[in-house]
Design a protein around this motif. Structure first.
Motif, PDB file in Angstrom:
ATOM      1  N   LYS A   1       0.986  -1.282  -0.128  1.00 52.45           N
ATOM      2  CA  LYS A   1       0.055   0.159   0.120  1.00 52.45           C
ATOM      3  C   LYS A   1       0.816   1.177   0.087  1.00 52.45           C
ATOM      4  N   MET A   2       2.001   1.272   0.968  1.00 49.69           N
ATOM      5  CA  MET A   2       2.723   2.525   0.943  1.00 49.69           C
ATOM      6  C   MET A   2       3.654   2.640  -0.488  1.00 49.69           C
ATOM      7  N   LEU A   3       3.905   1.478  -1.158  1.00 41.25           N
ATOM      8  CA  LEU A   3       4.886   1.707  -2.160  1.00 41.25           C
ATOM      9  C   LEU A   3       3.672   2.288  -3.434  1.00 41.25           C
ATOM     10  N   LEU A   4       2.456   1.593  -3.592  1.00 45.95           N
ATOM     11  CA  LEU A   4       1.708   2.224  -4.583  1.00 45.95           C
ATOM     12  C   LEU A   4       1.087   3.762  -4.153  1.00 45.95           C
ATOM     13  N   GLU A   5       1.121   3.820  -3.010  1.00 45.00           N
ATOM     14  CA  GLU A   5       0.752   5.239  -3.017  1.00 45.00           C
ATOM     15  C   GLU A   5       1.967   6.285  -3.108  1.00 45.00           C
ATOM     16  N   GLU A   6       2.864   5.948  -3.044  1.00 45.65           N
ATOM     17  CA  GLU A   6       3.917   6.570  -3.419  1.00 45.65           C
ATOM     18  C   GLU A   6       4.052   6.975  -4.828  1.00 45.65           C
ATOM     19  N   PHE A   7       3.451   6.218  -5.600  1.00 43.79           N
ATOM     20  CA  PHE A   7       3.380   6.267  -7.184  1.00 43.79           C
ATOM     21  C   PHE A   7       1.842   7.101  -7.402  1.00 43.79           C
ATOM     22  N   GLY A   8       0.923   7.402  -6.177  1.00 43.23           N
ATOM     23  CA  GLY A   8      -0.033   7.961  -6.472  1.00 43.23           C
ATOM     24  C   GLY A   8      -1.495   7.553  -6.740  1.00 43.23           C
ATOM     25  N   TYR A   9      -1.211   6.040  -6.585  1.00 44.68           N
ATOM     26  CA  TYR A   9      -2.631   5.420  -6.846  1.00 44.68           C
ATOM     27  C   TYR A   9      -3.297   5.535  -5.523  1.00 44.68           C
ATOM     28  N   GLN A  10      -4.648   5.346  -5.811  1.00 40.19           N
ATOM     29  CA  GLN A  10      -5.707   5.183  -4.546  1.00 40.19           C
ATOM     30  C   GLN A  10      -5.766   3.795  -4.275  1.00 40.19           C
ATOM     31  N   VAL A  11      -5.418   3.360  -2.877  1.00 41.63           N
ATOM     32  CA  VAL A  11      -5.331   1.967  -2.457  1.00 41.63           C
ATOM     33  C   VAL A  11      -6.134   1.735  -1.305  1.00 41.63           C
ATOM     34  N   GLU A  12      -6.794   0.412  -1.410  1.00 47.14           N
ATOM     35  CA  GLU A  12      -7.391  -0.213  -0.407  1.00 47.14           C
ATOM     36  C   GLU A  12      -7.122  -1.248  -0.020  1.00 47.14           C
ATOM     37  N   THR A  13      -7.176  -1.989   1.108  1.00 47.37           N
ATOM     38  CA  THR A  13      -6.533  -3.483   1.317  1.00 47.37           C
ATOM     39  C   THR A  13      -7.817  -4.374   1.905  1.00 47.37           C
ATOM     40  N   ALA A  14      -7.573  -5.648   1.728  1.00 44.82           N
ATOM     41  CA  ALA A  14      -8.484  -6.513   2.406  1.00 44.82           C
ATOM     42  C   ALA A  14      -7.474  -7.670   2.975  1.00 44.82           C
ATOM     43  N   GLU A  15      -7.932  -8.464   4.066  1.00 42.87           N
ATOM     44  CA  GLU A  15      -7.166  -9.372   4.648  1.00 42.87           C
ATOM     45  C   GLU A  15      -7.501 -10.663   4.256  1.00 42.87           C
ATOM     46  N   SER A  16      -8.563 -10.806   3.472  1.00 42.61           N
ATOM     47  CA  SER A  16      -9.014 -12.078   2.936  1.00 42.61           C
ATOM     48  C   SER A  16      -9.930 -11.933   1.528  1.00 42.61           C
ATOM     49  N   GLY A  17     -10.107 -12.862   0.709  1.00 44.07           N
ATOM     50  CA  GLY A  17     -10.933 -12.997  -0.194  1.00 44.07           C
ATOM     51  C   GLY A  17     -12.441 -12.751   0.016  1.00 44.07           C
ATOM     52  N   GLU A  18     -12.919 -12.854   1.009  1.00 38.75           N
ATOM     53  CA  GLU A  18     -14.213 -12.794   1.567  1.00 38.75           C
ATOM     54  C   GLU A  18     -14.253 -11.475   1.843  1.00 38.75           C
ATOM     55  N   GLU A  19     -13.401 -10.729   2.603  1.00 40.69           N
ATOM     56  CA  GLU A  19     -13.777  -9.205   2.831  1.00 40.69           C
ATOM     57  C   GLU A  19     -13.359  -8.647   1.481  1.00 40.69           C
ATOM     58  N   ALA A  20     -12.855  -9.041   0.661  1.00 36.49           N
ATOM     59  CA  ALA A  20     -12.532  -8.313  -0.834  1.00 36.49           C
ATOM     60  C   ALA A  20     -13.909  -8.123  -1.468  1.00 36.49           C
ATOM     61  N   LEU A  21     -14.600  -9.350  -1.600  1.00 39.09           N
ATOM     62  CA  LEU A  21     -15.633  -9.485  -2.300  1.00 39.09           C
ATOM     63  C   LEU A  21     -16.839  -8.598  -1.616  1.00 39.09           C
ATOM     64  N   LYS A  22     -16.677  -8.554  -0.422  1.00 42.34           N
ATOM     65  CA  LYS A  22     -17.716  -7.363   0.266  1.00 42.34           C
ATOM     66  C   LYS A  22     -17.370  -5.949  -0.275  1.00 42.34           C
ATOM     67  N   ILE A  23     -16.099  -5.674  -0.157  1.00 37.83           N
ATOM     68  CA  ILE A  23     -15.687  -4.363  -0.582  1.00 37.83           C
ATOM     69  C   ILE A  23     -16.134  -3.989  -1.844  1.00 37.83           C
ATOM     70  N   LEU A  24     -16.015  -4.968  -2.654  1.00 39.15           N
ATOM     71  CA  LEU A  24     -16.415  -4.775  -4.208  1.00 39.15           C
ATOM     72  C   LEU A  24     -17.806  -4.824  -4.355  1.00 39.15           C
ATOM     73  N   GLU A  25     -18.474  -5.137  -3.634  1.00 39.79           N
ATOM     74  CA  GLU A  25     -20.129  -4.889  -3.668  1.00 39.79           C
ATOM     75  C   GLU A  25     -20.503  -3.478  -3.638  1.00 39.79           C
ATOM     76  N   ILE A  26     -19.608  -2.789  -2.468  1.00 39.88           N
ATOM     77  CA  ILE A  26     -19.744  -1.417  -2.231  1.00 39.88           C
ATOM     78  C   ILE A  26     -19.289  -0.532  -3.064  1.00 39.88           C
ATOM     79  N   GLU A  27     -18.007  -0.746  -3.572  1.00 43.01           N
ATOM     80  CA  GLU A  27     -17.056   0.227  -4.386  1.00 43.01           C
ATOM     81  C   GLU A  27     -16.379  -0.785  -5.569  1.00 43.01           C
ATOM     82  N   TYR A  28     -16.429   0.020  -6.671  1.00 42.16           N
ATOM     83  CA  TYR A  28     -15.569  -0.400  -7.878  1.00 42.16           C
ATOM     84  C   TYR A  28     -13.866  -0.100  -7.855  1.00 42.16           C
ATOM     85  N   TYR A  29     -13.182  -1.478  -8.133  1.00 42.44           N
ATOM     86  CA  TYR A  29     -11.846  -1.249  -8.135  1.00 42.44           C
ATOM     87  C   TYR A  29     -11.625  -1.853  -9.508  1.00 42.44           C
ATOM     88  N   PRO A  30     -10.852  -1.204 -10.560  1.00 40.51           N
ATOM     89  CA  PRO A  30     -10.619  -1.716 -11.963  1.00 40.51           C
ATOM     90  C   PRO A  30      -9.624  -2.552 -11.593  1.00 40.51           C
TER      91      PRO A  30
END
Length: 460
Positions: A24-53
């Protein structure tokens, strides 16, 4: 280093906290907007709420592993989301397997992080190109509006060309169904913001309190039901164009907050005091008399001045009858292709009725009529399912126009016309309010409000 990356969102999925945070720190240095998830299950819940290309996911995770997660993402989002797989233990077999499923790329954690950055840049180029191609395809599909034979409609498109390059706020005025969203989308496609998001919102669809959450976003726990942080549409639009349809239905409190955003170019999510800078182009639309709404105290004058630096008035379909035949042919071709039906032509009597019909629901109504005709067709010939309803409505439209008193003020005459028009359409629809609302391009709620306002009684 940042370039245009600040508008590009990446979701990192990994059950190792150290790797998540370091990435996350590395990618933010390059200016990207970054979110993290600790599991695939959590990531699927995040994707239901918000779009990440773009998603970067570990393969070896407890619970839902990376390969199963990749399969779920691809089955749900298909080509709209790209996935880069990462692992601490690389093998050719695993790499091949993930590519077959649909992964964009493959990265081994022990390798130089620059390789991951290059892979992200490649994915970003592909995603931007897809978005641009989608916009051009939508623009081509909307050619039937652009190619109008009507002089007033041609002036609309000349104005669209002039304003598209600017950042001016645009207000599109016109009846329901005339194509206001298509015009807004064309403004976006022809603008420098074209590879960034075009985000439409219909203000009429949200209760007063929910529209604020939709626009500004909220933090986790901000209110009951806010189980996770959510970016608002203004933040999601960053760099692109937001289209607020039916802005005339927005409540006064939200108008005040949005006015402040337009002045300061910053928002605060609900439940947060942190100011977030946003960059977006505002295009709005309404089918109501917005100036009358200002006089009645239902719409703020200062807000109206802010949203309509340029005003585009779209003519109703009945005001450009020379376009109707081309539109009929266009929609027949579109729906024949979509349904796989072979269409020989249209029954002459039905076509004659459609060419003379007044279309209270405008282009949207014509589109729905043709779609229904194609679906119900047999033997390749199109015919109207109920000719009498269309003929009756044309008669009632003429009678309504002829019955308006000339000794009234403009406002009174307009109200009288609207009352008689609504009454005539309801009668032509046999008293069916739902059918009448569809024909007029209104919601049932809007029509009920008008019926109450004018004291119209159903004679059926």
């Amino acid at each position: 280093m940042e370039g245009n990356n600040s508008l590009f969102k990446i979701l990192i999925v990994d059950d190792e906290a150290d790797y998540r945070e370091t990435s996350k720190m590395l990618l933010e240095e390059f200016g990207y907007q970054v979110e993290t998830a600790e599991s695939g299950e959590e990531a699927l819940k995040i994707l239901e709420i918000e779009y990440y290309p773009l998603i970067i996911t570990d393969i070896m995770m407890s619970g839902l592993n990376g390969i199963d997660f990749l399969q779920k993402v691809k089955s749900i989002y298909q080509q709209n989301v790209e996935v880069i797989m990462v692992t601490g233990y690389g093998s050719v077999e695993t790499a091949v397997q993930t590519m077959k499923i649909g992964a964009f790329g493959y990265f081994i954690k022990s390798h130089n992080p620059d390789e991951l950055i290059l892979e992200i840049e490649k994915a970003k180029e592909v995603i931007d190109l897809k978005m641009l191609n989608n916009l051009h395809r939508e623009s081509r599909e909307n050619k039937f509006l652009v190619a109008s034979k009507n002089k007033n409609m041609q002036k609309v498109w000349e104005l669209v060309d002039k304003v598209a390059e600017s950042n001016a706020n645009i207000l599109i005025i016109g009846e329901s169904g005339v194509g206001k969203e298509i015009i807004a989308n064309e403004i976006h496609v022809r603008s420098p913001r074209k590879i960034k998001p075009f985000v439409p919102i219909n203000c009429q669809h949200y209760p007063d309190k929910l529209i604020e959450s939709e626009l500004f976003g909220h933090e986790k726990g901000a209110f009951t039901g806010a189980v996770a942080r959510r970016l608002g549409k203004l933040e999601e639009t960053n760099g692109g164009t937001i289209f607020l349809d039916e802005i005339g239905e927005m409540d006064l409190g939200t108008q005040v907050k949005l006015l402040r955003v337009l002045e300061n170019h910053a928002i605060e999510r609900i439940g947060s005091n942190r100011s977030i800078t946003v960059d977006f182009r505002l295009v709005s639309a309404t089918n109501r008399d917005i100036y009358a709404a200002v006089e009645e105290g239902l719409f703020r004058k200062d807000f109206l001045y802010r949203i309509n630096t340029i005003e585009i008035d779209v003519p109703a379909l009945r005001e450009r009858p020379e376009d109707i035949e081309d539109l009929i042919d266009f929609f027949i071709e579109r729906f024949a292709k979509q349904t796989g039906k072979y269409i020989i032509g249209m029954e002459p009597e039905s076509k004659e009725i459609l060419l003379k019909y007044q279309y209270p629901g405008n282009v949207r109504e014509l589109k729905n009529i043709i779609e229904r005709m194609v679906i119900l067709s047999s033997g390749g010939m199109l015919t109207l399912d109920n000719k009498k309803a269309y003929v009756s409505e044309n008669i009632c439209n003429v009678q309504t126009i002829n019955s308006v008193k000339t000794n009234l003020s403009y406002k009174e005459a307009k109200q009288e016309f609207e009352k008689q028009y609504i009454k005539g359409v309801i009668e032509a629809c046999g008293g069916n309010i739902t059918h009448a609302a569809e024909k007029m391009g209104m919601s049932r709620r809007q029509l009920f409000n008008k019926i109450t306002e004018y004291g119209i009684k159903n004679s059926q």
